[in-house]
Design an enzyme around this catalytic site. Structure first.
Site, PDB file in Angstrom:
ATOM      1  N   CYS A   1     -64.845  49.736  20.229  1.00  0.00           N
ATOM      2  CA  CYS A   1     -65.396  50.717  21.166  1.00  0.00           C
ATOM      3  C   CYS A   1     -66.424  51.559  20.405  1.00  0.00           C
ATOM      4  O   CYS A   1     -66.143  52.043  19.310  1.00  0.00           O
ATOM      5  CB  CYS A   1     -64.261  51.597  21.679  1.00  0.00           C
TER       6      CYS A   1
ATOM      7  N   CYS B   1     -63.212  38.272  23.412  1.00  0.00           N
ATOM      8  CA  CYS B   1     -61.771  38.026  23.455  1.00  0.00           C
ATOM      9  C   CYS B   1     -61.080  39.344  23.100  1.00  0.00           C
ATOM     10  O   CYS B   1     -61.104  39.772  21.939  1.00  0.00           O
ATOM     11  CB  CYS B   1     -61.450  36.930  22.434  1.00  0.00           C
TER      12      CYS B   1
ATOM     13  N   CYS C   1     -65.061  55.552  20.032  1.00  0.00           N
ATOM     14  CA  CYS C   1     -63.945  55.957  19.167  1.00  0.00           C
ATOM     15  C   CYS C   1     -63.695  54.957  18.042  1.00  0.00           C
ATOM     16  O   CYS C   1     -62.805  55.174  17.224  1.00  0.00           O
ATOM     17  CB  CYS C   1     -62.678  56.131  19.990  1.00  0.00           C
TER      18      CYS C   1
ATOM     19  N   CYS D   1     -60.041  56.082  24.348  1.00  0.00           N
ATOM     20  CA  CYS D   1     -60.964  57.188  24.669  1.00  0.00           C
ATOM     21  C   CYS D   1     -61.506  57.121  26.096  1.00  0.00           C
ATOM     22  O   CYS D   1     -62.310  57.953  26.486  1.00  0.00           O
ATOM     23  CB  CYS D   1     -62.119  57.241  23.667  1.00  0.00           C
TER      24      CYS D   1
ATOM     25  N   CYS E   1     -61.601  51.738  27.654  1.00  0.00           N
ATOM     26  CA  CYS E   1     -60.973  51.830  26.329  1.00  0.00           C
ATOM     27  C   CYS E   1     -59.654  52.596  26.480  1.00  0.00           C
ATOM     28  O   CYS E   1     -59.638  53.705  27.025  1.00  0.00           O
ATOM     29  CB  CYS E   1     -61.903  52.556  25.361  1.00  0.00           C
TER      30      CYS E   1
HETATM   31 FE    FE Z   1     -62.824  54.122  22.728  1.00  0.00          FE
END
Ligand code: FE
Length: 167
Positions: A131, A154, A134, A85, A82
């Site tokens: 995610c 995607c 976060c 984060c 990510c």
């Molecule tokens: Fe994240």
């Protein structure tokens, strides 16, 4: 009679409001199980930490233009994290050529690391991928992916940081 009717009306009004907020929640319900160790920051904090493009995609649920990101055609071996984060989200082992111009995976590295929300924007019903830690916007998941899952995650390149694996 009046003194009885007014509290009843107020009660009905409050119940009505509660009903509205419940249906709003249902629209954005988390389909998959969420994680415990959440990262929550104010929009001002995110704005300071992220580039303008990252903020637009991750926090404002924007989409990068197809074939413009730096990872859609990345064929190196490694892991995708990510960009907000640093939680590990996808592996090159599950990346496949979708022809869409966005990095595409048939499954996340761990089903707990991404959450799927129902997205009703633009008159479509889609499943948004965020995610889990976060809640940064990653992309969408569709049912037209390859085996073994039949899913196509995607994902925006902007939402991901790639780390090549050392051999
Ligand atoms: Fe994240």
């Amino acid at each position: 009679m009046k003194t009885i009717k007014i509290p009843v009306l107020i009660t009905l009004f409050v119940l009505g409001l509660a009903g509205c907020s419940k249906s709003q929640e249902a629209k954005m319900s988390i389909v998959k199980k969420d994680m415990d160790n959440k990262i929550t920051k104010t929009e001002e904090e995110w704005q300071k930490e992220l580039t303008d493009e990252e903020y637009y995609v991750l926090r404002e649920k924007g989409t990068e233009r197809a074939f413009t990101g730096d990872l859609w055609d990345n064929k190196k071996h490694g892991d995708y994290y990510c960009a907000a984060c640093n939680l590990k989200l996808f592996s090159s082992e599950t990346k496949f050529k979708s022809g869409t111009g966005w990095p595409s995976f048939y499954e996340p590295i761990n089903s707990d690391n991404v959450a799927v929300l129902r997205d009703m924007s633009y008159g479509m019903v889609r499943e948004e991928v965020v995610c889990s830690r976060c809640e940064g916007h990653l992309g969408h998941v569709f049912n037209d992916g390859p085996e073994p899952t039949g899913l196509r995650y995607c994902i925006n390149s902007v939402s991901l940081d790639f780390e090549e694996s050392k051999k």
